[in-house]
Design a protein around this motif. Sequence first.
Motif, mmCIF file in Angstrom:
data_model
loop_
_atom_site.group_PDB
_atom_site.id
_atom_site.type_symbol
_atom_site.label_atom_id
_atom_site.label_comp_id
_atom_site.label_asym_id
_atom_site.label_seq_id
_atom_site.Cartn_x
_atom_site.Cartn_y
_atom_site.Cartn_z
ATOM 1 N N GLY A 87 0.813 -1.216 0.000
ATOM 2 C CA GLY A 87 0.000 0.000 0.000
ATOM 3 C C GLY A 87 0.844 1.262 0.000
ATOM 4 O O GLY A 87 0.510 2.250 -0.668
ATOM 5 N N ILE A 88 1.953 1.247 0.738
ATOM 6 C CA ILE A 88 2.841 2.407 0.772
ATOM 7 C C ILE A 88 3.428 2.666 -0.611
ATOM 8 O O ILE A 88 3.449 3.807 -1.091
ATOM 9 N N ILE A 89 3.904 1.608 -1.249
ATOM 10 C CA ILE A 89 4.466 1.764 -2.591
ATOM 11 C C ILE A 89 3.386 2.195 -3.578
ATOM 12 O O ILE A 89 3.613 3.033 -4.456
ATOM 13 N N LEU A 90 2.170 1.642 -3.418
ATOM 14 C CA LEU A 90 1.062 2.016 -4.301
ATOM 15 C C LEU A 90 0.759 3.508 -4.205
ATOM 16 O O LEU A 90 0.549 4.174 -5.226
ATOM 17 N N LEU A 91 0.738 4.052 -2.984
ATOM 18 C CA LEU A 91 0.447 5.478 -2.822
ATOM 19 C C LEU A 91 1.516 6.332 -3.505
ATOM 20 O O LEU A 91 1.209 7.364 -4.107
ATOM 21 N N TRP A 92 2.765 5.900 -3.413
ATOM 22 C CA TRP A 92 3.835 6.652 -4.077
ATOM 23 C C TRP A 92 3.633 6.610 -5.597
ATOM 24 O O TRP A 92 3.788 7.627 -6.274
ATOM 25 N N VAL A 93 3.280 5.459 -6.125
ATOM 26 C CA VAL A 93 3.056 5.337 -7.569
ATOM 27 C C VAL A 93 1.865 6.194 -7.997
ATOM 28 O O VAL A 93 1.900 6.876 -9.030
ATOM 29 N N LEU A 94 0.804 6.188 -7.194
ATOM 30 C CA LEU A 94 -0.366 6.997 -7.518
ATOM 31 C C LEU A 94 -0.032 8.480 -7.527
ATOM 32 O O LEU A 94 -0.587 9.257 -8.318
ATOM 33 N N ALA A 95 0.885 8.893 -6.642
ATOM 34 C CA ALA A 95 1.273 10.303 -6.585
ATOM 35 C C ALA A 95 1.932 10.752 -7.889
ATOM 36 O O ALA A 95 1.944 11.947 -8.196
ATOM 37 N N LEU A 96 2.463 9.803 -8.665
ATOM 38 C CA LEU A 96 3.076 10.150 -9.942
ATOM 39 C C LEU A 96 2.065 10.747 -10.923
ATOM 40 O O LEU A 96 2.448 11.420 -11.876
ATOM 41 N N ARG A 97 0.767 10.487 -10.688
ATOM 42 C CA ARG A 97 -0.240 11.066 -11.571
ATOM 43 C C ARG A 97 -0.287 12.582 -11.446
ATOM 44 O O ARG A 97 -0.604 13.289 -12.401
ATOM 45 N N ASP A 98 0.005 13.088 -10.254
ATOM 46 C CA ASP A 98 -0.110 14.521 -9.988
ATOM 47 C C ASP A 98 1.230 15.229 -9.836
ATOM 48 O O ASP A 98 1.288 16.461 -9.921
ATOM 49 N N TYR A 99 2.284 14.476 -9.570
ATOM 50 C CA TYR A 99 3.594 15.077 -9.332
ATOM 51 C C TYR A 99 4.635 14.326 -10.150
ATOM 52 O O TYR A 99 4.561 13.109 -10.295
ATOM 53 N N ASP A 100 5.629 15.070 -10.647
ATOM 54 C CA ASP A 100 6.614 14.406 -11.485
ATOM 55 C C ASP A 100 7.582 13.575 -10.649
ATOM 56 O O ASP A 100 7.679 13.721 -9.430
ATOM 57 N N LEU A 101 8.308 12.717 -11.330
ATOM 58 C CA LEU A 101 9.161 11.731 -10.665
ATOM 59 C C LEU A 101 10.264 12.401 -9.855
ATOM 60 O O LEU A 101 10.579 11.966 -8.747
ATOM 61 N N PHE A 102 10.865 13.466 -10.393
ATOM 62 C CA PHE A 102 11.968 14.112 -9.672
ATOM 63 C C PHE A 102 11.496 14.637 -8.320
ATOM 64 O O PHE A 102 12.195 14.520 -7.315
ATOM 65 N N HIS A 103 10.322 15.235 -8.301
ATOM 66 C CA HIS A 103 9.755 15.720 -7.038
ATOM 67 C C HIS A 103 9.591 14.580 -6.034
ATOM 68 O O HIS A 103 9.890 14.725 -4.847
ATOM 69 N N LEU A 104 9.157 13.444 -6.507
ATOM 70 C CA LEU A 104 8.842 12.337 -5.612
ATOM 71 C C LEU A 104 10.069 11.548 -5.165
ATOM 72 O O LEU A 104 9.952 10.666 -4.317
ATOM 73 N N ASP A 138 12.177 12.667 -3.289
ATOM 74 C CA ASP A 138 12.287 13.050 -1.873
ATOM 75 C C ASP A 138 11.741 11.959 -0.960
ATOM 76 O O ASP A 138 12.243 11.742 0.138
ATOM 77 N N TYR A 139 10.687 11.297 -1.422
ATOM 78 C CA TYR A 139 9.938 10.401 -0.539
ATOM 79 C C TYR A 139 10.106 8.924 -0.876
ATOM 80 O O TYR A 139 9.655 8.073 -0.120
ATOM 81 N N LEU A 140 10.744 8.646 -2.012
ATOM 82 C CA LEU A 140 10.864 7.254 -2.439
ATOM 83 C C LEU A 140 11.699 6.436 -1.456
ATOM 84 O O LEU A 140 11.304 5.339 -1.057
ATOM 85 N N VAL A 143 10.530 1.891 4.785
ATOM 86 C CA VAL A 143 9.461 1.452 5.678
ATOM 87 C C VAL A 143 8.803 0.193 5.122
ATOM 88 O O VAL A 143 8.514 -0.758 5.871
ATOM 89 N N ALA A 144 8.551 0.169 3.815
ATOM 90 C CA ALA A 144 7.938 -1.010 3.206
ATOM 91 C C ALA A 144 8.849 -2.230 3.358
ATOM 92 O O ALA A 144 8.379 -3.340 3.659
ATOM 93 N N ALA A 145 10.153 -2.044 3.159
ATOM 94 C CA ALA A 145 11.098 -3.152 3.308
ATOM 95 C C ALA A 145 11.111 -3.659 4.746
ATOM 96 O O ALA A 145 11.180 -4.878 4.982
ATOM 97 N N ALA A 154 18.437 7.574 5.854
ATOM 98 C CA ALA A 154 19.711 8.190 5.485
ATOM 99 C C ALA A 154 19.682 8.727 4.057
ATOM 100 O O ALA A 154 20.087 9.870 3.793
ATOM 101 N N ILE A 155 19.189 7.913 3.122
ATOM 102 C CA ILE A 155 19.138 8.351 1.720
ATOM 103 C C ILE A 155 18.176 9.523 1.565
ATOM 104 O O ILE A 155 18.458 10.487 0.833
ATOM 105 N N ALA A 156 17.028 9.473 2.257
ATOM 106 C CA ALA A 156 16.065 10.572 2.166
ATOM 107 C C ALA A 156 16.678 11.875 2.667
ATOM 108 O O ALA A 156 16.500 12.939 2.052
ATOM 109 N N LEU A 157 17.408 11.823 3.773
ATOM 110 C CA LEU A 157 18.028 13.030 4.319
ATOM 111 C C LEU A 157 19.114 13.566 3.395
ATOM 112 O O LEU A 157 19.191 14.780 3.145
#
Length: 508
Positions: A169-186, A188-190, A196-198, A223-226
């Motif tokens: 579900g967490i990964i799904l929400l990130w993929v769904l966000a791609l509909r409204d926001y471009d990949l570079f923006h996202l 930050d949160y990938l 968390v999913a792992a 660490a990678i997100a920061l």
Amino acid sequence: MLRNLLPLSGRTAEPSGHCGVPVKAATATAFVTAVLALLPSVAEAHVKWFAPYIVGAPPAPISRTLADPWFWAGIVLVLVFFVATRAIERSATGEVILKGMDRISDPLWNRLDDFVHVVIGAFFVAIFAVGGVYLTPDLKTPAEWVSWVQLLIAFGVFSKRTMPLSAAGIILLWVLALRDYDLFHLFDYLALGVGVAAYLVLASSKNPEWKKHRFEALRWGVAIALMWSSLEKFAYPDWFYPLVEEKPFLTFGMPRDVFIPMAGVAEFTMGFGLLWTPLVRRLSAISLFFIFNAAVYPFGRVDLIGHALIMAIIVAIAADHTRQVHFLPAIKRSLAGVPVGLMAALVVFATGYWGLHMTFYGIEGRVAPAAATEMATHSHNPEQPHGPQAIGGIGAPPMGEPDLEEVSAGAPTTNTGAPRDSRAAYEATMAKMHKPMMEGMAHPDPDVAFVLGMLPHHQGAVDMAEVQLRYGTDPANRQLAAEIIQHQTVEIQRMQNWLKQRGVTVPE
């Protein structure tokens, strides 16, 4: 428990008769932690939650950061203390310090999985309660069903059978966000979402060899997100100007252009520290915890909710008793490995950030006018106004109903219904520009006079464009204003760099 699955890699077990941490060891630990915590950081509030930003705008060239002495001053300062920490860690004193930390964090360590499950569940309940966002306050969505998915994710983290579903579900929400926001923006949160999913997948596994890496997955995700998000302070320092100007206490009295690069260094290096050896990562986690907590009060509940998951994972890292070091252990255990590893991380992340931005948007960048105007600040919080929102800038909410007397008199109204306010705002931009422009043009060097005069002129154009975006409704004008902000900001940076190269003081 995890500590039974991960032996100490050659270290001896703690003697049962050990009774405390020597004063010198405790002092060394406190000193290193204090220095890391005092390294400047913009209170770690995600700037995109509070200030205007345009992801597609061209970033400042990396050469600007590499030529900044304050960037290197921050790097040297951190390296000194990381190397000092490693030197202590390699000695008998280091093991004593780690054992002292183990004793303090034992209650949490013994229930660390329960703690992480509760925090993940509480985070998604909070996001559900906020409503209208995907995974963070930055990512707005009108789809109400997304909030209910987040509630299901929260319930699913408490059973091993449903943990993988919550991870999906967490990964799904990130993929769904791609509909409204471009990949570079996202991006930050990938990393955080994958981390968390792992964890959820590994924690539900019956294979002990997989399960023992669950906390490590969280550590890598944070660490990678920061480290990735810290690069915004070098690529887009102007995003942080409104916050720094509105809340000057954030800079600890340092000039803005000193504070922001050193804040970026602090965030990047402490994120890097989370991937290093046990004492380095635990001290980095403790320092980050204090910094994140410092942001909660001045930035309000939006920051608390948005950073709650990261803060909890940082606590888990600080409480982690394991001593094993994976991924290039020989380099990490070497004193020389600290500068080598940090430089390698800087090269990899900087190349990735600037390279991917150029791949996505081209050398000149790309700005979608609608995104620049309507999405400039995604989560305005009327209880905690920030940046231009507090003074009527991009993204500020409507200021109320139209003045009926002015409407009846034929005065033009806007989307805010405040014609007298827009006039005052335009006049304020001219008043702010005039004096420094005239003073700059009085410089005896005609080249310097040109640049010193053009800087406030360009800033005045940017200020006027922001007023247009605040009050105007005509689509063509709003698009023009967005383009002016993009191009004039780039030219302002070029002129400031030109002045710095010639030793001329750059006006604030």
